[in-house]
Write an enzyme that holds these catalytic residues in place. Structure first.
Site, mmCIF file in Angstrom:
data_model
loop_
_atom_site.group_PDB
_atom_site.id
_atom_site.type_symbol
_atom_site.label_atom_id
_atom_site.label_comp_id
_atom_site.label_asym_id
_atom_site.label_seq_id
_atom_site.Cartn_x
_atom_site.Cartn_y
_atom_site.Cartn_z
ATOM 1 N N SER A 64 24.569 -3.257 -16.881
ATOM 2 C CA SER A 64 24.970 -2.987 -18.257
ATOM 3 C C SER A 64 25.929 -4.056 -18.773
ATOM 4 O O SER A 64 25.809 -4.526 -19.912
ATOM 5 C CB SER A 64 25.620 -1.607 -18.367
ATOM 6 N N GLY A 72 15.466 -1.308 -21.195
ATOM 7 C CA GLY A 72 15.922 -0.842 -22.500
ATOM 8 C C GLY A 72 16.887 -1.810 -23.149
ATOM 9 O O GLY A 72 16.901 -1.967 -24.372
ATOM 10 N N SER A 95 21.906 5.771 -26.799
ATOM 11 C CA SER A 95 23.039 5.037 -27.354
ATOM 12 C C SER A 95 22.728 3.557 -27.515
ATOM 13 O O SER A 95 23.459 2.835 -28.209
ATOM 14 C CB SER A 95 24.262 5.205 -26.454
ATOM 15 N N GLN A 96 21.669 3.078 -26.878
ATOM 16 C CA GLN A 96 21.311 1.663 -26.994
ATOM 17 C C GLN A 96 20.941 1.272 -28.418
ATOM 18 O O GLN A 96 21.055 0.098 -28.787
ATOM 19 C CB GLN A 96 20.165 1.322 -26.040
ATOM 20 N N GLU A 118 22.645 8.506 -16.595
ATOM 21 C CA GLU A 118 22.059 7.667 -15.551
ATOM 22 C C GLU A 118 22.480 8.104 -14.153
ATOM 23 O O GLU A 118 21.877 7.714 -13.161
ATOM 24 C CB GLU A 118 22.428 6.204 -15.774
ATOM 25 N N ARG A 158 16.004 4.699 -10.344
ATOM 26 C CA ARG A 158 16.868 5.810 -9.927
ATOM 27 C C ARG A 158 16.067 6.955 -9.291
ATOM 28 O O ARG A 158 16.598 7.692 -8.473
ATOM 29 C CB ARG A 158 17.718 6.285 -11.101
ATOM 30 N N LYS A 184 14.839 -3.438 -10.306
ATOM 31 C CA LYS A 184 15.281 -3.378 -11.705
ATOM 32 C C LYS A 184 16.773 -3.642 -11.825
ATOM 33 O O LYS A 184 17.218 -4.374 -12.722
ATOM 34 C CB LYS A 184 14.933 -2.007 -12.285
#
Length: 477
Positions: free
Chosen positions: A46, A120, A195-196, A338, A410, A435
């Site tokens: 992030s 994303g 929220s992205q 997440e 995940r 990823k």
């Protein structure tokens, strides 16, 4: 046992097959006893991808120290390079690969196609940047990416004066016809799904002609710590985000400063390793844990004790120790979606019922995580019920079987956690962990003491395949 730079087994834990092949089943190792390990982790995805975008839009070259090198960051790097940004790998002091020096383009140029993969951050952070480029930029990605919500990104940019052709799909693929500038101004969006949508606009807002006055009007605003992370990274580069009220952000036009940034370890990727301490009744230490951070993974220090763990801090190291069992919990995880898959693994092994709510938005992550978790745990004999915005888990004896990852990193690590206590769990496509954590299979085996030979740098390709170095030969664990 110290697990540091590319620490990995000196035998081949995959037998005659490589995890590069998504059709190969990876036998999740069972813990013979309580783990005792120190696990050093690569940088935050992030933070790395936010800093890459800000560096590309800055007023001078920037340097990222100890950034993450994974599929998501490789996709971001290639995308920015295709827009004319210079990104050079240089020697650094991090344990997981080189530093990055980012040189902004004199003029961003489109006339390119950007592969978003399943990231994303790429599909939602870069369309505003493409609006600042001159020429058309087409966005596409993996098959699963075409199912991820994009309508708000597309409509918000149109409201800001950007020409976008999506053939009325409101999803990938679409083309941004950049003119070298974005008008900006006041818009209202619904960021209920992710929220992205907010972060993507805020990151580029200072470069809009009129800045940005952004208002969220929706049922709820999920994953707010990620928005706070975006605001903090902007502040470090001289960009102030005013917040007159919850769900309202204002950014004035101006420059984005260059910066020399040290990337924190990815605390969300600490979750499976710390969970292993509870499952096995052992102890796991993560070094380099920041004293203050906007990463949602920091919530693990408060959440894991609810399951029965003990958490200790010693300088920049965090140690989690398991107890005599795992307790059931009732949690609202609306701010930390997440973390849900790995915590659900603990709940599936707990001695009491658990309920997770406030997480309906994770149906729109890499996969429908609520449906996927219910299907896979129930497939191993569990008792999971889907709720409108969460999951209910009741204790049940589990058995081995195939665990599908759904191309979701995940989900893959969640299967590995359950496999510590349940013999015979085989994970489909463990390589999807590339990823955000390409070294996961090696680190997991080394944590369990299945060899700890030093291994050289692995190469991460944007197609998600891990080019692993030679690990030697031997039987699978």
């Amino acid at each position: 046992m110290l697990i540091s730079r590319y620490s990995a087994p000196d035998f081949n834990p995959y037998g005659d097959e490589s995890p590069d092949d998504p059709d190969v089943l990876w036998a999740a190792p069972v813990a013979a006893s309580g783990v005792r390990a120190v696990v050093a982790l690569p940088g935050s995805k992030s933070l790395t991808n936010r800093e890459l975008v800000l560096s590309a839009l800055a007023d001078a070259p920037s340097r990222l120290r100890a950034p993450l090198h994974s599929r998501d960051t490789a996709l971001m790097i290639e995308a920015l390079r295709s827009l004319g940004v210079g990104i050079e790998e240089v020697a650094g002091t991090g344990d997981f690969g080189p530093d990055l020096v980012i040189s902004p383009a004199d003029e961003l140029t489109g006339s390119t196609t950007i592969d978003c993969g399943l990231a994303g951050t790429v599909m939602r952070f870069l369309p505003p940047v493409a609006g600042l480029a001159l020429g058309p930029t087409t966005f596409d990605g993996d098959e699963g990416a075409r199912r991820r919500p994009m309508a708000t990104t597309i409509s918000s940019l149109r409201d800001l004066g950007v020409d976008i052709n999506d053939d009325a799909r409101a999803a990938l693929p679409f083309t941004v016809h950049g003119t070298g500038a974005v008008r900006g101004g006041a818009i209202t969006i619904d960021a209920t799904l992710t929220s992205q949508f907010v972060s993507g606009l805020l990151l580029a807002a200072a470069r809009f002609d009129d800045g940005l006055d952004l208002l969220h009007d929706g049922e709820r605003l999920p994953s707010q710590p990620h928005i706070e992370m975006t605001i903090a990274t902007l502040a470090q580069r001289g960009v102030e985000v005013q917040q007159p009220e919850t769900g309202h952000w204002i950014v004035s036009p101006g420059t984005i400063a260059a910066a020399d940034v040290a990337i924190e370890p990815d605390l969300s990727n600490a979750a499976p390793f710390l969970a292993a301490a509870l499952v096995t009744g052992g102890s796991v230490t993560i070094p380099g844990w920041p004293a203050e951070t906007t990463q949602v993974g920091d919530d693990l220090l408060d959440l894991l004790p609810l399951f029965g763990a003990t958490v200790e801090r010693d300088g920049d190291s965090v140690t989690v120790t398991g107890g005599d069992g795992i307790r059931g919990v009732t949690l609202d995880l609306s701010t930390g979606g997440e973390l849900v898959p790995n915590l659900v693994a603990l709940a599936a092994l707990a001695d009491g019922p658990s309920e997770f709510t406030g997480i309906g938005h994770i149906r729109h992550h890499e996969t429908d995580r609520l449906a996927a978790l219910a299907a896979e745990i129930n497939g191993l004999g569990g008792r999971v019920t889907e709720l409108e915005d969460g999951l209910r888990i009741e204790p049940a004896p589990l058995h081995g079987g195939v665990w599908k990852s759904y191309a979701d990193h995940r989900m893959a690590t969640t299967g590995a956690i359950i496999g510590l206590a349940v013999p015979g769990v085989e994970i489909h496509d463990i390589a999807t962990t590339a990823k955000t954590l390409p070294q996961f299979p090696q680190l997991w085996h080394a944590m369990l003491g299945n060899g700890a030979g030093e291994v050289g740098t692995s190469s991460v390709r944007t197609d998600g395949v891990i080019d692993l170095p030679e690990l030697g030969t031997g039987s699978s664990a």
